[in-house]
Design a protein around this motif. Sequence first.
Motif, PDB file in Angstrom:
ATOM      1  N   SER A 252       0.813  -1.216   0.000  1.00  0.00           N
ATOM      2  CA  SER A 252       0.000   0.000   0.000  1.00  0.00           C
ATOM      3  C   SER A 252       0.848   1.268   0.000  1.00  0.00           C
ATOM      4  O   SER A 252       0.305   2.374  -0.120  1.00  0.00           O
ATOM      5  N   ALA A 253       2.162   1.117   0.144  1.00  0.00           N
ATOM      6  CA  ALA A 253       3.048   2.276   0.131  1.00  0.00           C
ATOM      7  C   ALA A 253       3.512   2.545  -1.301  1.00  0.00           C
ATOM      8  O   ALA A 253       3.786   1.615  -2.067  1.00  0.00           O
ATOM      9  N   ASP A 254       3.602   3.782  -1.651  1.00  0.00           N
ATOM     10  CA  ASP A 254       3.981   4.166  -3.013  1.00  0.00           C
ATOM     11  C   ASP A 254       5.504   4.250  -3.106  1.00  0.00           C
ATOM     12  O   ASP A 254       6.085   5.335  -3.194  1.00  0.00           O
ATOM     13  N   CYS A 255       6.147   3.074  -3.075  1.00  0.00           N
ATOM     14  CA  CYS A 255       7.614   3.014  -3.083  1.00  0.00           C
ATOM     15  C   CYS A 255       8.102   2.104  -4.205  1.00  0.00           C
ATOM     16  O   CYS A 255       7.404   1.181  -4.617  1.00  0.00           O
ATOM     17  N   ARG A 256       9.329   2.380  -4.641  1.00  0.00           N
ATOM     18  CA  ARG A 256       9.977   1.505  -5.615  1.00  0.00           C
ATOM     19  C   ARG A 256      11.328   1.009  -5.104  1.00  0.00           C
ATOM     20  O   ARG A 256      12.095   0.426  -5.858  1.00  0.00           O
ATOM     21  N   MET A 257      11.614   1.266  -3.841  1.00  0.00           N
ATOM     22  CA  MET A 257      12.829   0.751  -3.226  1.00  0.00           C
ATOM     23  C   MET A 257      12.527   0.387  -1.787  1.00  0.00           C
ATOM     24  O   MET A 257      11.783   1.097  -1.099  1.00  0.00           O
ATOM     25  N   ALA A 258      13.105  -0.742  -1.343  1.00  0.00           N
ATOM     26  CA  ALA A 258      12.933  -1.168   0.042  1.00  0.00           C
ATOM     27  C   ALA A 258      14.287  -1.612   0.590  1.00  0.00           C
ATOM     28  O   ALA A 258      15.023  -2.347  -0.075  1.00  0.00           O
ATOM     29  N   TYR A 259      14.585  -1.165   1.798  1.00  0.00           N
ATOM     30  CA  TYR A 259      15.796  -1.597   2.505  1.00  0.00           C
ATOM     31  C   TYR A 259      15.386  -2.575   3.593  1.00  0.00           C
ATOM     32  O   TYR A 259      14.513  -2.260   4.419  1.00  0.00           O
ATOM     33  N   VAL A 260      15.998  -3.769   3.601  1.00  0.00           N
ATOM     34  CA  VAL A 260      15.587  -4.812   4.541  1.00  0.00           C
ATOM     35  C   VAL A 260      16.808  -5.522   5.124  1.00  0.00           C
ATOM     36  O   VAL A 260      17.888  -5.558   4.519  1.00  0.00           O
ATOM     37  N   THR A 261      16.617  -6.102   6.312  1.00  0.00           N
ATOM     38  CA  THR A 261      17.608  -6.969   6.953  1.00  0.00           C
ATOM     39  C   THR A 261      16.940  -8.320   7.207  1.00  0.00           C
ATOM     40  O   THR A 261      16.575  -8.626   8.346  1.00  0.00           O
ATOM     41  N   PRO A 262      16.755  -9.129   6.171  1.00  0.00           N
ATOM     42  CA  PRO A 262      15.873 -10.301   6.281  1.00  0.00           C
ATOM     43  C   PRO A 262      16.424 -11.437   7.133  1.00  0.00           C
ATOM     44  O   PRO A 262      15.651 -12.149   7.775  1.00  0.00           O
ATOM     45  N   SER A 263      17.726 -11.661   7.142  1.00  0.00           N
ATOM     46  CA  SER A 263      18.261 -12.815   7.879  1.00  0.00           C
ATOM     47  C   SER A 263      18.142 -12.636   9.382  1.00  0.00           C
ATOM     48  O   SER A 263      17.926 -13.605  10.118  1.00  0.00           O
ATOM     49  N   HIS A 264      18.318 -11.390   9.845  1.00  0.00           N
ATOM     50  CA  HIS A 264      18.238 -11.106  11.282  1.00  0.00           C
ATOM     51  C   HIS A 264      17.899  -9.634  11.419  1.00  0.00           C
ATOM     52  O   HIS A 264      18.784  -8.779  11.414  1.00  0.00           O
ATOM     53  N   GLN A 265      16.609  -9.333  11.515  1.00  0.00           N
ATOM     54  CA  GLN A 265      16.160  -7.952  11.446  1.00  0.00           C
ATOM     55  C   GLN A 265      16.808  -7.114  12.541  1.00  0.00           C
ATOM     56  O   GLN A 265      16.913  -7.515  13.697  1.00  0.00           O
ATOM     57  N   TYR A 266      17.249  -5.936  12.144  1.00  0.00           N
ATOM     58  CA  TYR A 266      17.869  -5.026  13.097  1.00  0.00           C
ATOM     59  C   TYR A 266      16.897  -3.896  13.415  1.00  0.00           C
ATOM     60  O   TYR A 266      16.455  -3.193  12.507  1.00  0.00           O
ATOM     61  N   PRO A 267      16.452  -3.785  14.689  1.00  0.00           N
ATOM     62  CA  PRO A 267      17.024  -4.380  15.893  1.00  0.00           C
ATOM     63  C   PRO A 267      16.208  -5.508  16.531  1.00  0.00           C
ATOM     64  O   PRO A 267      16.616  -6.048  17.560  1.00  0.00           O
ATOM     65  N   THR A 268      15.032  -5.867  15.988  1.00  0.00           N
ATOM     66  CA  THR A 268      14.156  -6.797  16.710  1.00  0.00           C
ATOM     67  C   THR A 268      14.677  -8.226  16.725  1.00  0.00           C
ATOM     68  O   THR A 268      14.308  -9.006  17.601  1.00  0.00           O
ATOM     69  N   GLY A 269      15.509  -8.602  15.724  1.00  0.00           N
ATOM     70  CA  GLY A 269      16.077  -9.941  15.693  1.00  0.00           C
ATOM     71  C   GLY A 269      15.234 -10.990  15.004  1.00  0.00           C
ATOM     72  O   GLY A 269      15.641 -12.146  14.935  1.00  0.00           O
ATOM     73  N   VAL A 270      14.069 -10.635  14.450  1.00  0.00           N
ATOM     74  CA  VAL A 270      13.226 -11.635  13.782  1.00  0.00           C
ATOM     75  C   VAL A 270      13.782 -11.938  12.390  1.00  0.00           C
ATOM     76  O   VAL A 270      14.556 -11.167  11.825  1.00  0.00           O
ATOM     77  N   THR A 271      13.370 -13.086  11.846  1.00  0.00           N
ATOM     78  CA  THR A 271      13.787 -13.517  10.512  1.00  0.00           C
ATOM     79  C   THR A 271      12.614 -13.382   9.550  1.00  0.00           C
ATOM     80  O   THR A 271      11.486 -13.759   9.877  1.00  0.00           O
ATOM     81  N   LEU A 272      12.871 -12.827   8.381  1.00  0.00           N
ATOM     82  CA  LEU A 272      11.822 -12.678   7.379  1.00  0.00           C
ATOM     83  C   LEU A 272      11.390 -14.057   6.890  1.00  0.00           C
ATOM     84  O   LEU A 272      12.211 -14.851   6.430  1.00  0.00           O
ATOM     85  N   SER A 273      10.100 -14.351   7.001  1.00  0.00           N
ATOM     86  CA  SER A 273       9.591 -15.678   6.630  1.00  0.00           C
ATOM     87  C   SER A 273       9.721 -15.907   5.129  1.00  0.00           C
ATOM     88  O   SER A 273       9.824 -14.956   4.335  1.00  0.00           O
ATOM     89  N   LEU A 274       9.716 -17.182   4.734  1.00  0.00           N
ATOM     90  CA  LEU A 274       9.841 -17.511   3.315  1.00  0.00           C
ATOM     91  C   LEU A 274       8.695 -16.915   2.514  1.00  0.00           C
ATOM     92  O   LEU A 274       8.902 -16.385   1.408  1.00  0.00           O
ATOM     93  N   ALA A 275       7.479 -16.983   3.049  1.00  0.00           N
ATOM     94  CA  ALA A 275       6.336 -16.433   2.322  1.00  0.00           C
ATOM     95  C   ALA A 275       6.533 -14.947   2.050  1.00  0.00           C
ATOM     96  O   ALA A 275       6.241 -14.449   0.949  1.00  0.00           O
ATOM     97  N   ARG A 276       7.036 -14.230   3.020  1.00  0.00           N
ATOM     98  CA  ARG A 276       7.243 -12.795   2.828  1.00  0.00           C
ATOM     99  C   ARG A 276       8.462 -12.518   1.947  1.00  0.00           C
ATOM    100  O   ARG A 276       8.496 -11.489   1.249  1.00  0.00           O
ATOM    101  N   ARG A 277       9.454 -13.380   1.964  1.00  0.00           N
ATOM    102  CA  ARG A 277      10.583 -13.208   1.041  1.00  0.00           C
ATOM    103  C   ARG A 277      10.087 -13.283  -0.396  1.00  0.00           C
ATOM    104  O   ARG A 277      10.448 -12.452  -1.239  1.00  0.00           O
ATOM    105  N   LEU A 278       9.262 -14.282  -0.662  1.00  0.00           N
ATOM    106  CA  LEU A 278       8.724 -14.431  -2.011  1.00  0.00           C
ATOM    107  C   LEU A 278       7.803 -13.266  -2.373  1.00  0.00           C
ATOM    108  O   LEU A 278       7.818 -12.775  -3.509  1.00  0.00           O
ATOM    109  N   ALA A 279       7.011 -12.807  -1.407  1.00  0.00           N
ATOM    110  CA  ALA A 279       6.131 -11.671  -1.659  1.00  0.00           C
ATOM    111  C   ALA A 279       6.939 -10.401  -1.932  1.00  0.00           C
ATOM    112  O   ALA A 279       6.569  -9.587  -2.793  1.00  0.00           O
ATOM    113  N   LEU A 280       8.053 -10.235  -1.228  1.00  0.00           N
ATOM    114  CA  LEU A 280       8.899  -9.068  -1.425  1.00  0.00           C
ATOM    115  C   LEU A 280       9.535  -9.076  -2.817  1.00  0.00           C
ATOM    116  O   LEU A 280       9.578  -8.050  -3.507  1.00  0.00           O
TER     117      LEU A 280
END
Length: 487
Positions: A252-280
């Motif tokens: 829903s955001a009008d963006c054409r670039m995204a910065y992500v830390t998928p393996s170990h999100q900084y700072p929360t430490g969560v991992t981007l799920s496979l479903a969301r990797r594919l969606a991204l």
Amino acid sequence: MAVSPPLPVDLSGIRLDPGKGLAGQLYQALRERILDGRLPAGVRLPASRDLATLLGVGRNTVVRAFDQLYAEGYVEGRVGAGTYVAAVTASAPVPATTPLDVPLTQPLQRLQAHHLPLPREGAPRAFRVGVPAFDLFPFETWARLSARFWRKPSPARLGYGDPAGDWQLRELIAAYLRNGRGLHCDPAQIIVTCGAQQAISLCAQLLVEVGDKVAVENPGYRAAGHAFAVAGAQLVGIAVDGQGLDTDELESADCRMAYVTPSHQYPTGVTLSLARRLALLDWAERREGWIIEDDYDGEYRYNGTPLAPLAALDRNGRVLYVGTFCKIAFPALRLGYLVLPKALAEAFSRRRALDTRHLEIGTQAVMASFIADGHFQRHIRRMRAAARSRRDALLANWPQDIRGCAPLPDVEAGLHLCVRVDSLTREAELIARAAQVGVELNGLSDYWLPGSPLADDQRAGLVLGFAAVPEARIVEATEALRAAWSD
């Protein structure tokens, strides 16, 4: 008895410290008097012998000071005709407390609003964030490899180098990524950088137009956001939950670039799920957008092998992969790399040439030998084991039942963890008490974009790095916290 003629000007107020360079001090004293008008243009300076007698120094000292003033244009004259103060135009000095009233360009205005705080001083303490166990780095091996290279370096590597980096190092990085991370790339797609931050900044410089909207994780790595903002981007914070970046919100955001830390999100430490990797990846393909993947501590996985990067799933050339050696070696090394889609590699290399021409060759050559000789992979295994042990020491000794502080989460990756706190007031209190006993903690509230929609109390927490110091010091720090936080 002959009487010496009076000196042309009174320089008796000059005082020289015999413990320091006399000629340099005299040069500075005369230069200051010329610039502030105490020695106006056209005034004749004393003869070198007379001034030496007045100041109690050797004549050679005065001659050297005069020579420097002649060379820089402060005095003029000819041998036998005397030395005179030249016509020097100088503005009155501005007091240090008076700000200069200079109109700032838009880039400078953005830089004022988006800059990095100074790093913490001194050796690492518990629980400094972003610092690996560099007390375990094999410095003797590094010194031996460095001496071997500089003992007789190849003349071919001593001229101006490839702006993308040393070819041998790029080949070895490509091999490491292929064998150790499952990311297949050609060495020509790799640009060696001065750490991950330079790689991110390079992406911002070349892919962001002024006014572009760039999606960043919220909370997230603020230094990356600063780099995009300084390039003229509008930052759009995208929420992070237990599965990582919320890709529905990204849609829903009008963006054409995204910065992500998928393996170990900084700072929360969560991992981007496979479903969301594919969606991204699907989002980037449909929007013809770019994904900047920062894999800053992807080597640290404590159950199984490290996760394959998001870039390993990319089939359409939309992911730019940022890697660093600083979390495996030590931050002062300042060595990272950027893996680019083939279509961007040449343009990035050309831009890099305009910034720094190329990186210093010694560090690149030594790192290439460090990898080729097998030291790098051995060191990764050692660092991963040390980080796991230090994590365990923190989890086992963390003070329990701290008012307003949630239990520690499970930690399966990375070099830090994040624990939630029930209010910003309590966050500030816990951090302040920790500082009083010499323990460093970061507040989660510092990682949110300004104006984030969440209530203040939902943004509170503590971010702790657990790899910086050995287990014994972790135990000492937790004991100190237990006492400091006891109500």
